[in-house]
Design an enzyme around this catalytic site. Structure first.
Site, short mmCIF file in Angstrom:
data_model
loop_
_atom_site.label_atom_id
_atom_site.label_comp_id
_atom_site.label_asym_id
_atom_site.label_seq_id
_atom_site.Cartn_x
_atom_site.Cartn_y
_atom_site.Cartn_z
N GLY A 17 44.16 34.57 46.40
CA GLY A 17 45.12 35.58 46.88
C GLY A 17 46.31 35.56 45.93
O GLY A 17 47.10 34.60 45.92
N ALA A 18 46.40 36.60 45.10
CA ALA A 18 47.49 36.68 44.12
C ALA A 18 48.47 37.77 44.53
O ALA A 18 49.08 38.41 43.68
CB ALA A 18 46.92 36.94 42.73
N GLY A 19 48.59 38.01 45.82
CA GLY A 19 49.51 39.04 46.33
C GLY A 19 50.95 38.54 46.31
O GLY A 19 51.31 37.68 45.51
N ARG A 20 51.73 39.07 47.24
CA ARG A 20 53.17 38.77 47.21
C ARG A 20 53.47 37.30 47.48
O ARG A 20 54.22 36.66 46.73
CB ARG A 20 53.88 39.66 48.24
CG ARG A 20 53.86 41.12 47.84
CD ARG A 20 54.26 42.02 48.96
NE ARG A 20 53.31 41.96 50.07
CZ ARG A 20 53.33 42.77 51.11
NH1 ARG A 20 54.27 43.70 51.21
NH2 ARG A 20 52.43 42.66 52.07
N ASP A 65 41.69 36.61 42.90
CA ASP A 65 41.92 37.70 43.87
C ASP A 65 40.78 38.70 43.70
O ASP A 65 40.26 38.88 42.59
CB ASP A 65 43.27 38.38 43.58
CG ASP A 65 43.78 39.17 44.78
OD1 ASP A 65 44.80 38.76 45.36
OD2 ASP A 65 43.16 40.20 45.13
N VAL A 114 47.34 29.53 54.29
CA VAL A 114 48.58 30.25 54.60
C VAL A 114 48.29 31.55 55.36
O VAL A 114 49.10 32.03 56.15
CB VAL A 114 49.35 30.57 53.29
CG1 VAL A 114 50.65 31.29 53.57
CG2 VAL A 114 49.64 29.28 52.51
N HIS A 146 51.55 28.65 65.24
CA HIS A 146 52.46 29.44 64.39
C HIS A 146 52.38 30.87 64.93
O HIS A 146 51.63 31.70 64.42
CB HIS A 146 52.02 29.36 62.93
CG HIS A 146 52.88 30.14 61.98
ND1 HIS A 146 54.26 30.07 61.99
CD2 HIS A 146 52.56 31.02 60.98
CE1 HIS A 146 54.74 30.87 61.04
NE2 HIS A 146 53.73 31.46 60.43
N1 APR Z 1 39.30 37.06 48.14
C1 APR Z 1 40.40 36.98 47.35
N2 APR Z 1 41.52 37.68 47.57
C2 APR Z 1 41.54 38.51 48.60
C3 APR Z 1 40.44 38.67 49.49
C4 APR Z 1 39.27 37.90 49.20
N3 APR Z 1 38.19 37.97 49.97
N4 APR Z 1 40.78 39.57 50.43
C5 APR Z 1 42.04 39.97 50.18
N5 APR Z 1 42.51 39.34 49.08
C6 APR Z 1 43.82 39.47 48.42
C7 APR Z 1 44.32 40.91 48.32
O1 APR Z 1 43.69 41.61 47.27
C8 APR Z 1 45.82 40.70 48.07
O2 APR Z 1 46.15 40.67 46.70
O3 APR Z 1 44.83 38.82 49.17
C9 APR Z 1 46.09 39.30 48.68
C10 APR Z 1 47.09 39.33 49.83
O4 APR Z 1 48.32 39.70 49.30
P1 APR Z 1 49.33 40.69 50.03
O5 APR Z 1 48.58 41.86 50.55
O6 APR Z 1 50.49 40.91 49.12
O7 APR Z 1 49.78 39.84 51.31
P2 APR Z 1 50.91 38.71 51.38
O8 APR Z 1 52.19 39.34 51.79
O9 APR Z 1 50.86 37.88 50.14
O10 APR Z 1 50.38 37.86 52.63
C11 APR Z 1 49.16 37.14 52.56
O11 APR Z 1 49.98 35.26 53.79
O12 APR Z 1 51.94 34.82 54.95
C12 APR Z 1 50.60 35.23 55.06
O13 APR Z 1 50.61 36.72 56.98
C13 APR Z 1 50.49 36.66 55.58
O14 APR Z 1 48.12 36.61 56.03
C14 APR Z 1 49.12 37.03 55.12
C15 APR Z 1 48.98 36.27 53.79
#
Ligand code: APR
Length: 278
Positions: A7-10, A32, A117, A167
């Site tokens: 997961g390379a999101g936010r 990701d 997380v 949580h």
């Molecule tokens: N494999 C890899 N990455 C994935 C998959 C998967 N199967 N499914 C989704 N993702 C990636 C998405 O492409 C996205 O880049 O997970 C990332 C999530 O990033 P964001 O949408 O920016 O979400 P974020 O705000 O980072 O939150 C992620 O953390 O705090 C918790 O509640 C929050 O569950 C949420 C998680």
């Protein structure tokens, strides 16, 4: 020390930045499903590591072979909340993602500590543990550290209060500053309503837990852990005080006073796990 992010999101990318700033890491990888995002974040972080004068190897992509050999893996893959949603509203969707992630980790990362997380974090921690078959000491959920930071920010001074249990709505405060539960429960939603997502809080809390693991500090922190008889509970992951170190959970600390609150909180989580077939 090799650290991986699924997961390379936010939250994932912000935590990765915090880690390269503050911990001695030799190698960092980001995986990701959005391949370009993972590659782009990796490159941006690589540039940052040179700017910080701490150059390390950083790679990203969609291929899970990147995470082989990781000492620590942080899982933030999944869908985050939108205004008005509870963490439990994410259950179905993120449970599917967690099963897919677990399949990859189970085959490749038998020696890694996994920090979960993705929300609802207690349920995701349980699913990841069950589906990987890893020892429970090596699968840890992040929730209580963040809630406890929110408690401190609300009372605006250091406190011995610890936020434990789910949580989510089933959380409770132990030690000091009981009575602020409702404010802690509402804290995240205020951020989501104003800026769309919680990012720095979770990222800094990931850092606190990663620091304890990477430096083997054995600090006691609230952590979501699959219980096996502690507090009279089994088959559920929930926030308890635990000593964390290089091998993951070193010890779960038991306080008689929280038994009742913890059981109440665990009951709801067990029901949710049953609803999705566990
Ligand atoms: N494999 C890899 N990455 C994935 C998959 C998967 N199967 N499914 C989704 N993702 C990636 C998405 O492409 C996205 O880049 O997970 C990332 C999530 O990033 P964001 O949408 O920016 O979400 P974020 O705000 O980072 O939150 C992620 O953390 O705090 C918790 O509640 C929050 O569950 C949420 C998680």
């Amino acid at each position: 020390m090799k650290v991986g992010f699924i997961g390379a999101g936010r939250v994932g990318s912000t935590a990765a930045y915090t880690l390269i700033n503050n911990l001695e890491i030799d190698e960092l990888v980001l995986v990701d499903i959005l391949e370009e995002l993972a590659k782009g974040e990796a490159l941006d972080l690589l540039h940052a590591s040179y700017a910080l004068d701490k150059p390390i190897e950083i790679r990203g992509g969609a291929d899970y072979s990147l995470i082989e050999g990781c000492d620590l893996i942080v899982v933030t893959a999944g869908v985050p909340r939108k205004p008005g949603m509870s963490r439990l509203d994410l259950l179905q969707k993120n449970a599917g993602i967690m099963r897919a992630v677990a399949k990859e980790l189970g085959q490749r990362c038998r020696g890694s500590v996994v920090l979960v997380v993705t929300n609802p974090v207690d349920l995701m921690t349980y699913i990841l543990w069950r589906e990987t078959g890893f020892p429970r000491e090596r699968v840890i959920g992040m929730g209580g550290v963040l809630d406890t930071s929110r408690l401190k920010s609300i009372v605006r001074r250091p406190t011995h209060g610890l936020v434990l249990g789910e949580h989510g709505d089933g959380m409770f405060i132990f030690g000091e500053d009981k009575g602020f539960e409702e404010a802690v429960r509402r804290a995240a939603m205020e951020v989501i309503e104003r800026k769309g997502a919680t990012i720095f809080g979770p990222a800094a809390s990931i850092y606190r837990m990663a620091k304890a693991i990477v430096t083997d500090s054995r600090e006691i922190l609230p952590a979501s852990i699959v219980l096996d008889g502690e507090y009279g509970l089994r088959g559920v992951a929930i926030g308890v005080p635990a000593k964390l170190g290089r091998s993951g959970v070193i010890e779960i600390i038991e306080f008689e006073e929280i038994r009742e609150d913890l059981s109440r909180s665990a009951l709801k989580l067990s029901e949710k796990l049953r609803e999705i077939g566990y």
